[in-house]
Design a protein around this motif. Sequence first.
Motif, PDB file in Angstrom:
ATOM      1  N   ILE A   2       0.841  -1.202   0.000  1.00 45.72           N
ATOM      2  CA  ILE A   2       0.000   0.000   0.000  1.00 45.72           C
ATOM      3  C   ILE A   2       0.879   1.256   0.000  1.00 45.72           C
ATOM      4  CG2 ILE A   2      -1.707   1.288   1.363  1.00 45.72           C
ATOM      5  CD1 ILE A   2      -2.756  -1.532   2.283  1.00 45.72           C
ATOM      6  N   GLU A   7      -1.183   4.726   3.658  1.00 39.67           N
ATOM      7  CA  GLU A   7      -0.966   4.000   4.908  1.00 39.67           C
ATOM      8  C   GLU A   7      -0.912   4.953   6.100  1.00 39.67           C
ATOM      9  OE1 GLU A   7      -1.134   0.687   4.439  1.00 39.67           O
ATOM     10  OE2 GLU A   7      -1.318   0.668   6.607  1.00 39.67           O
ATOM     11  N   TYR A  55      -7.973 -10.125   7.809  1.00 39.32           N
ATOM     12  CA  TYR A  55      -8.159  -9.326   6.584  1.00 39.32           C
ATOM     13  C   TYR A  55      -6.961  -8.395   6.357  1.00 39.32           C
ATOM     14  CZ  TYR A  55     -10.435  -5.947   3.402  1.00 39.32           C
ATOM     15  OH  TYR A  55     -10.764  -5.124   2.347  1.00 39.32           O
ATOM     16  N   LEU A  58      -4.020 -10.399   5.186  1.00 41.58           N
ATOM     17  CA  LEU A  58      -4.232 -10.851   3.804  1.00 41.58           C
ATOM     18  C   LEU A  58      -4.012  -9.744   2.769  1.00 41.58           C
ATOM     19  CD1 LEU A  58      -7.379 -13.159   4.223  1.00 41.58           C
ATOM     20  CD2 LEU A  58      -5.062 -13.902   3.660  1.00 41.58           C
ATOM     21  N   ILE A  59      -4.500  -8.526   3.066  1.00 44.16           N
ATOM     22  CA  ILE A  59      -4.347  -7.438   2.073  1.00 44.16           C
ATOM     23  C   ILE A  59      -3.084  -6.617   2.335  1.00 44.16           C
ATOM     24  CG2 ILE A  59      -6.877  -7.342   1.717  1.00 44.16           C
ATOM     25  CD1 ILE A  59      -6.785  -4.488   3.004  1.00 44.16           C
ATOM     26  N   SER A  61      -2.299  -4.624   4.989  1.00 46.30           N
ATOM     27  CA  SER A  61      -2.528  -3.286   5.529  1.00 46.30           C
ATOM     28  C   SER A  61      -1.993  -3.176   6.956  1.00 46.30           C
ATOM     29  CB  SER A  61      -4.018  -2.954   5.502  1.00 46.30           C
ATOM     30  OG  SER A  61      -4.279  -1.867   6.366  1.00 46.30           O
ATOM     31  N   PHE A  62      -0.884  -2.451   7.099  1.00 47.34           N
ATOM     32  CA  PHE A  62      -0.254  -2.241   8.401  1.00 47.34           C
ATOM     33  C   PHE A  62      -1.218  -1.544   9.366  1.00 47.34           C
ATOM     34  CE2 PHE A  62       2.630   0.293  11.194  1.00 47.34           C
ATOM     35  CZ  PHE A  62       3.256  -0.774  11.820  1.00 47.34           C
ATOM     36  N   ALA A  63      -1.974  -0.547   8.870  1.00 45.80           N
ATOM     37  CA  ALA A  63      -2.929   0.211   9.705  1.00 45.80           C
ATOM     38  C   ALA A  63      -3.991  -0.711  10.312  1.00 45.80           C
ATOM     39  CB  ALA A  63      -3.591   1.310   8.885  1.00 45.80           C
ATOM     40  N   ILE A  64      -4.549  -1.607   9.498  1.00 51.48           N
ATOM     41  CA  ILE A  64      -5.590  -2.528   9.977  1.00 51.48           C
ATOM     42  C   ILE A  64      -5.002  -3.525  10.985  1.00 51.48           C
ATOM     43  CG2 ILE A  64      -7.300  -4.293   9.306  1.00 51.48           C
ATOM     44  CD1 ILE A  64      -7.585  -2.901   6.645  1.00 51.48           C
TER      45      ILE A  64
ATOM     46  N   HIS B   6     -10.591 -12.532   0.115  1.00 55.07           N
ATOM     47  CA  HIS B   6     -10.093 -11.655   1.184  1.00 55.07           C
ATOM     48  C   HIS B   6     -11.172 -10.635   1.548  1.00 55.07           C
ATOM     49  CE1 HIS B   6      -5.670 -12.458  -0.239  1.00 55.07           C
ATOM     50  NE2 HIS B   6      -6.286 -13.538   0.199  1.00 55.07           N
ATOM     51  N   ILE B   9     -13.913 -11.940   3.788  1.00 61.62           N
ATOM     52  CA  ILE B   9     -13.521 -12.003   5.214  1.00 61.62           C
ATOM     53  C   ILE B   9     -13.691 -10.619   5.837  1.00 61.62           C
ATOM     54  CG2 ILE B   9     -11.548 -12.318   6.806  1.00 61.62           C
ATOM     55  CD1 ILE B   9     -10.574 -14.533   4.885  1.00 61.62           C
ATOM     56  N   GLY B  10     -13.266  -9.589   5.098  1.00 60.63           N
ATOM     57  CA  GLY B  10     -13.419  -8.212   5.572  1.00 60.63           C
ATOM     58  C   GLY B  10     -14.875  -7.833   5.772  1.00 60.63           C
ATOM     59  N   TRP B  52     -10.778   6.500   8.348  1.00 61.99           N
ATOM     60  CA  TRP B  52     -10.817   5.096   7.888  1.00 61.99           C
ATOM     61  C   TRP B  52     -11.564   5.018   6.557  1.00 61.99           C
ATOM     62  CZ3 TRP B  52      -7.719   1.459   9.041  1.00 61.99           C
ATOM     63  CH2 TRP B  52      -7.302   1.182  10.349  1.00 61.99           C
ATOM     64  N   TYR B  55      -9.299   6.228   3.902  1.00 62.07           N
ATOM     65  CA  TYR B  55      -8.311   5.156   3.702  1.00 62.07           C
ATOM     66  C   TYR B  55      -8.907   4.013   2.867  1.00 62.07           C
ATOM     67  CZ  TYR B  55      -4.993   1.420   5.060  1.00 62.07           C
ATOM     68  OH  TYR B  55      -4.087   0.389   5.060  1.00 62.07           O
ATOM     69  N   ILE B  59      -7.436   2.805  -0.794  1.00 61.72           N
ATOM     70  CA  ILE B  59      -6.869   1.480  -1.083  1.00 61.72           C
ATOM     71  C   ILE B  59      -7.881   0.560  -1.780  1.00 61.72           C
ATOM     72  CG2 ILE B  59      -5.267   1.700   0.891  1.00 61.72           C
ATOM     73  CD1 ILE B  59      -6.830  -0.661   2.225  1.00 61.72           C
TER      74      ILE B  59
END
Lengths: 85, 85
Positions: A2, A7, A55, A58-59, A61-64, B6, B9-10, B52, B55, B59
């Motif tokens: 990302i 991010e 999730y 898997l994608i 995303s450091f933030a998530i 993915h 799941i989200g 969010w 974001y 993404i």
Amino acid sequence: MIDPFHESIGIIAAILTTSSFIPQVFKIYKEKKAQGVSLTMYLIMFVGVLLWLVYGILIGSFAIIIANSVTAILQLFVIIFKLKN
Amino acid sequence: MIDPFHESIGIIAAILTTSSFIPQVFKIYKEKKAQGVSLTMYLIMFVGVLLWLVYGILIGSFAIIIANSVTAILQLFVIIFKLKN
């Protein structure tokens, strides 16, 4: 991977939403009660947070990942507290 | 474009974490009071949720967009309620 700018927005969002949960946990710890907050609701939320974590991984995303790791730990604290009281 | 598996799941994560917020909103509406929940905390959380949302759009995450749109609307309801009472 990302975009780092995207991010950084996610990380600011994570800090704001996660930190707003901290006073509630402190309140439960200080007052030694967590009334008005049902265990079922916390368990549903906890499973949801764990799925967000999956999730995020898997994608990529450091933030998530960060937001939901911290939230999961805080919620686990509340769940253990509810089960013991 | 995020992998549909993915993304699913989200979306399940979004349904669980967002729906766990609904009973709280109902409780505030029914009891006509939102004590123990500070306006400042809700405003910080609201800004976080909007970030969010930005974001999620950046993404391309449908799960993040949906979860935070619904949460933003629910929180806006609580904020308006707090300001009027």
